[in-house]
Design a protein around this motif. Structure first.
Motif, PDB file in Angstrom:
ATOM      1  N   TRP A 102       0.775  -1.371   0.137  1.00 36.14           N
ATOM      2  CA  TRP A 102       0.045  -0.040   0.060  1.00 36.14           C
ATOM      3  C   TRP A 102       0.891   1.297   0.056  1.00 36.14           C
ATOM      4  CZ3 TRP A 102      -5.265   0.626  -0.452  1.00 36.14           C
ATOM      5  CH2 TRP A 102      -5.890  -0.347  -0.361  1.00 36.14           C
ATOM      6  N   MET A 103       0.844   2.116  -1.023  1.00 40.28           N
ATOM      7  CA  MET A 103       1.143   3.434  -0.973  1.00 40.28           C
ATOM      8  C   MET A 103       0.422   4.509  -0.485  1.00 40.28           C
ATOM      9  SD  MET A 103       4.105   2.255  -2.317  1.00 40.28           S
ATOM     10  CE  MET A 103       5.008   3.804  -2.883  1.00 40.28           C
ATOM     11  N   LEU A 104       1.125   5.563   0.249  1.00 40.01           N
ATOM     12  CA  LEU A 104       0.390   6.583   0.812  1.00 40.01           C
ATOM     13  C   LEU A 104       0.851   7.824  -0.104  1.00 40.01           C
ATOM     14  CD1 LEU A 104      -0.721   8.006   3.936  1.00 40.01           C
ATOM     15  CD2 LEU A 104       1.023   9.582   2.571  1.00 40.01           C
ATOM     16  N   GLU A 105       0.029   8.645  -0.663  1.00 40.50           N
ATOM     17  CA  GLU A 105       0.652   9.753  -1.535  1.00 40.50           C
ATOM     18  C   GLU A 105      -0.210  11.008  -0.953  1.00 40.50           C
ATOM     19  OE1 GLU A 105      -1.085   8.717  -5.325  1.00 40.50           O
ATOM     20  OE2 GLU A 105       0.157   7.247  -5.671  1.00 40.50           O
ATOM     21  N   ASP A 106       0.580  12.083  -0.628  1.00 44.09           N
ATOM     22  CA  ASP A 106       0.131  13.317  -0.185  1.00 44.09           C
ATOM     23  C   ASP A 106      -0.403  13.963  -1.447  1.00 44.09           C
ATOM     24  OD1 ASP A 106      -0.428  15.954   0.553  1.00 44.09           O
ATOM     25  OD2 ASP A 106       1.407  16.009   2.239  1.00 44.09           O
ATOM     26  N   LEU A 107      -1.630  14.704  -1.545  1.00 40.89           N
ATOM     27  CA  LEU A 107      -1.867  15.266  -2.615  1.00 40.89           C
ATOM     28  C   LEU A 107      -1.993  16.835  -2.885  1.00 40.89           C
ATOM     29  CD1 LEU A 107      -5.181  12.970  -3.199  1.00 40.89           C
ATOM     30  CD2 LEU A 107      -2.916  12.880  -4.525  1.00 40.89           C
TER      31      LEU A 107
END
Length: 149
Positions: A102-107
């Motif tokens: 699982w990857m977290l990406e700040d938008l």
């Protein structure tokens, strides 16, 4: 599969009620860890099934959110996980499942995303990671306890 660093191993054990963490954490994070530990111990959170988040918003009771393969998180109702907090951006971050990771990406949110107390613009999540968006805590649980490989 990515190896857990020492901090993540200790954090995971602390969340699961194992050893105490010999590192310095903000008191708010210690309080959130204690709440999550109690939820796991009393069986309110099933740690054996599916990929999900335990969501804590302010003083409201925590709840679980089952993760779809791509999930946006933010204040706007159009997000997969809408969060009613003025400290969360309309579209704050995204979680994306890539294979087994699982990857977290700040938008590009005004308030940074923190994972385990560290600011992140993007990272791989591990079981037990604590994601902080303003006054909101999200505990990532990836269901490793299912016995599936």
């Amino acid at each position: 599969m990515r190896q857990l660093d020492e901090f993540q191993v200790r954090l995971k054990k602390a969340v699961e009620g194992g050893e105490t963490m010999p590192i310095s954490l903000p008191s708010s994070m210690k309080t959130r860890l204690s709440r999550v530990r109690r939820l796991i111990e009393d069986g309110s959170v099933d740690t054996t099934t599916g990929d999900r988040l335990v969501v804590e918003v302010g003083d409201r009771p925590p709840y679980e959110f089952s993760l779809p393969p791509v999930a946006t998180i933010g204040r706007d109702d159009g997000n997969d996980l809408p969060i009613p907090s003025p400290f969360v951006s309309r579209v704050h971050c995204r979680l994306v499942k890539r294979g087994e990771m699982w990857m977290l990406e700040d938008l590009g949110a005004r308030n940074q995303v923190y994972v385990n107390g560290r600011p992140q613009s993007g990272c791989v999540l591990c079981d037990g990671d604590i994601i902080e968006l303003g006054d909101v805590s999200l505990v990532f649980l990836n269901g490793f306890g299912t016995g599936e490989e």
